[in-house]
Design an enzyme around this catalytic site. Structure first.
Site, PDB file in Angstrom:
ATOM      1  N   HIS A 177     223.640  15.082   2.304  1.00  0.00           N
ATOM      2  CA  HIS A 177     222.753  16.239   2.499  1.00  0.00           C
ATOM      3  C   HIS A 177     222.725  16.566   3.999  1.00  0.00           C
ATOM      4  O   HIS A 177     221.716  16.379   4.681  1.00  0.00           O
ATOM      5  CB  HIS A 177     221.360  15.903   1.971  1.00  0.00           C
ATOM      6  CG  HIS A 177     220.495  17.103   1.703  1.00  0.00           C
ATOM      7  ND1 HIS A 177     220.930  18.406   1.867  1.00  0.00           N
ATOM      8  CD2 HIS A 177     219.202  17.194   1.268  1.00  0.00           C
ATOM      9  CE1 HIS A 177     219.951  19.236   1.559  1.00  0.00           C
ATOM     10  NE2 HIS A 177     218.902  18.537   1.192  1.00  0.00           N
TER      11      HIS A 177
ATOM     12  N   ASP B 186     212.365   9.066   0.729  1.00  0.00           N
ATOM     13  CA  ASP B 186     212.762  10.140  -0.186  1.00  0.00           C
ATOM     14  C   ASP B 186     212.474   9.645  -1.599  1.00  0.00           C
ATOM     15  O   ASP B 186     212.179   8.458  -1.818  1.00  0.00           O
ATOM     16  CB  ASP B 186     214.265  10.463   0.020  1.00  0.00           C
ATOM     17  CG  ASP B 186     214.766  11.584  -0.893  1.00  0.00           C
ATOM     18  OD1 ASP B 186     213.953  12.378  -1.405  1.00  0.00           O
ATOM     19  OD2 ASP B 186     216.003  11.663  -1.099  1.00  0.00           O
TER      20      ASP B 186
ATOM     21  N   CYS C 113     212.122  14.348   3.222  1.00  0.00           N
ATOM     22  CA  CYS C 113     212.871  15.607   3.065  1.00  0.00           C
ATOM     23  C   CYS C 113     212.181  16.558   2.094  1.00  0.00           C
ATOM     24  O   CYS C 113     212.400  17.762   2.156  1.00  0.00           O
ATOM     25  CB  CYS C 113     214.287  15.301   2.607  1.00  0.00           C
ATOM     26  SG  CYS C 113     214.341  14.420   1.037  1.00  0.00           S
TER      27      CYS C 113
HETATM   28  N1   CP Z   1     214.810  18.920   1.028  1.00  0.00           N
HETATM   29  C1   CP Z   1     215.435  19.745   0.165  1.00  0.00           C
HETATM   30  O1   CP Z   1     216.673  19.855   0.141  1.00  0.00           O
HETATM   31  O2   CP Z   1     214.594  20.430  -0.653  1.00  0.00           O
HETATM   32  P1   CP Z   1     215.028  21.353  -1.865  1.00  0.00           P
HETATM   33  O3   CP Z   1     215.640  20.463  -2.927  1.00  0.00           O
HETATM   34  O4   CP Z   1     213.781  22.015  -2.339  1.00  0.00           O
HETATM   35  O5   CP Z   1     216.052  22.342  -1.396  1.00  0.00           O
HETATM   36  N1  NVA Z   2     217.707  12.644  -2.910  1.00  0.00           N
HETATM   37  C1  NVA Z   2     217.142  13.867  -3.442  1.00  0.00           C
HETATM   38  C2  NVA Z   2     216.962  14.854  -2.341  1.00  0.00           C
HETATM   39  C3  NVA Z   2     216.328  16.151  -2.753  1.00  0.00           C
HETATM   40  C4  NVA Z   2     216.226  17.113  -1.618  1.00  0.00           C
HETATM   41  C5  NVA Z   2     218.039  14.413  -4.534  1.00  0.00           C
HETATM   42  O1  NVA Z   2     219.263  14.338  -4.408  1.00  0.00           O
HETATM   43  O2  NVA Z   2     217.502  14.894  -5.540  1.00  0.00           O
END
Ligand code: CP
Ligand code: NVA
Length: 300
Positions: A122, A213, A252
């Site tokens: 990410h 997270d 996040c």
């Molecule tokens: N942190 C983040 O990526 O949030 P969303 O999944 O809402 O885009």
């Molecule tokens: N680790 C989480 C982050 C969401 C922004 C996911 O992949 O769902």
């Protein structure tokens, strides 16, 4: 051709340039009259809105495309989709289940591909995260960032970004949810060696940033029950934050109060999650502007 599938696609200088471009007081309209495809196979609040608004800030036009509509590898192949979208768009941004889809789109090398979250990485989140640390603590260099919980896409990209800027990254995860060998090797190749600390209290001791997270990422819903039980004891709560009383807390988002983080922490005085969310747009502006600099160099 520049692509941003994870932070290790960037040199330290690239990353610093992206931070500068994203945090500039004013922006050149480098995307004026141009389109940016924004593909989402998974839901999003922050990423969709910050990316679309970043494109607008740079004068461009974002087109939101759902995974169902586009049917990657169902309706047509990832590379045929990339080649098609490149007929109308300057950049392809995509949130996908399988990171390899992004690699195949990037391999077409028709326009830059930006990862808006995959199972592995990410990067735009990590760029916003280091922007936040710099804004709150002055720098990332020589700061200790402790990530507590699942060593997932967010944790790995964070480790790359913190390490690239000279910070120390500690990862505290229960057994079975620690850094996988492939990511460890990629980090090592980038000169980043996270400290793996299973004892969560020890990991947080003296940290400048405590980060967590969700324990159940998108696509892992079937494992929810097992994961909630396996992560027992890894909630970031007041007792844990008391071990790093000067630290800021980051997440996040989306958050699950009283699972990975106590409500009193995320809604408390050490939390910087809204500063962090705001930086998502700066991160997207920085990356898109940097990609345009690359396109300008290519056309010279
Ligand atoms: N942190 C983040 O990526 O949030 P969303 O999944 O809402 O885009
Ligand atoms: N680790 C989480 C982050 C969401 C922004 C996911 O992949 O769902």
């Amino acid at each position: 051709m520049r692509h941003v599938l994870d932070i290790d696609d960037l040199t330290k200088q690239d990353l610093e340039r992206i931070l500068d471009l994203g945090l500039a007081a004013s922006y050149n309209k480098t995307l004026a009259g141009k389109g940016v495809a924004c593909i989402f196979e998974k839901p999003s609040t922050r990423t969709r809105n910050s990316t679309e608004m970043a494109v607008k800030q740079l004068g461009g036009h974002p087109v939101y495309i759902t995974g169902v509509e586009i049917g990657i590898d169902v309706r047509e192949s990832a590379s045929d989709i990339a080649n098609t979208l490149a007929c109308y768009h300057e950049v392809i941004c995509a949130r996908v289940y399988d990171h390899q889809v992004l690699e195949r789109m990037a391999k077409s090398n028709v326009v830059p591909v930006v990862n808006l979250l995959s199972d592995r990485a990410h990067p735009l989140q990590a760029i916003a995260d280091v922007m936040t640390i710099k804004a709150e603590l002055g720098s990332v260099a020589n700061k200790t960032v402790t990530y507590v919980g699942d060593t997932n896409n967010v944790a790995v990209s964070l480790a790359f970004a913190v390490g690239a800027l000279g910070g120390e990254i500690r990862l505290a995860s229960p057994s079975g949810y620690s850094l996988v060998e492939d990511d460890r090797q990629r980090l090592e190749a980038a000169g980043v060696v996270p400290k793996i600390v299973e004892d969560v209290s020890e990991a947080v001791e003296g940290a400048d940033v405590v980060y967590t997270d969700t324990w159940v990422s998108m696509g892992q819903e079937d494992e929810k029950e097992k994961r909630l039980s396996d992560f027992d004891g890894y909630m970031v709560d007041d007792d844990l934050m008391a071990r790093a009383p000067e630290a800021i807390f980051m997440h996040c988002l989306p958050a699950h109060r009283n699972e990975e983080v106590a409500a009193s922490v995320i809604d408390g005085p050490q939390s910087r999650v809204w500063v962090q969310a705001k930086h998502r747009q700066n991160a997207a502006v920085g990356v898109l502007a940097w990609l345009q600099e690359g396109a300008d160099l290519g056309s010279e």
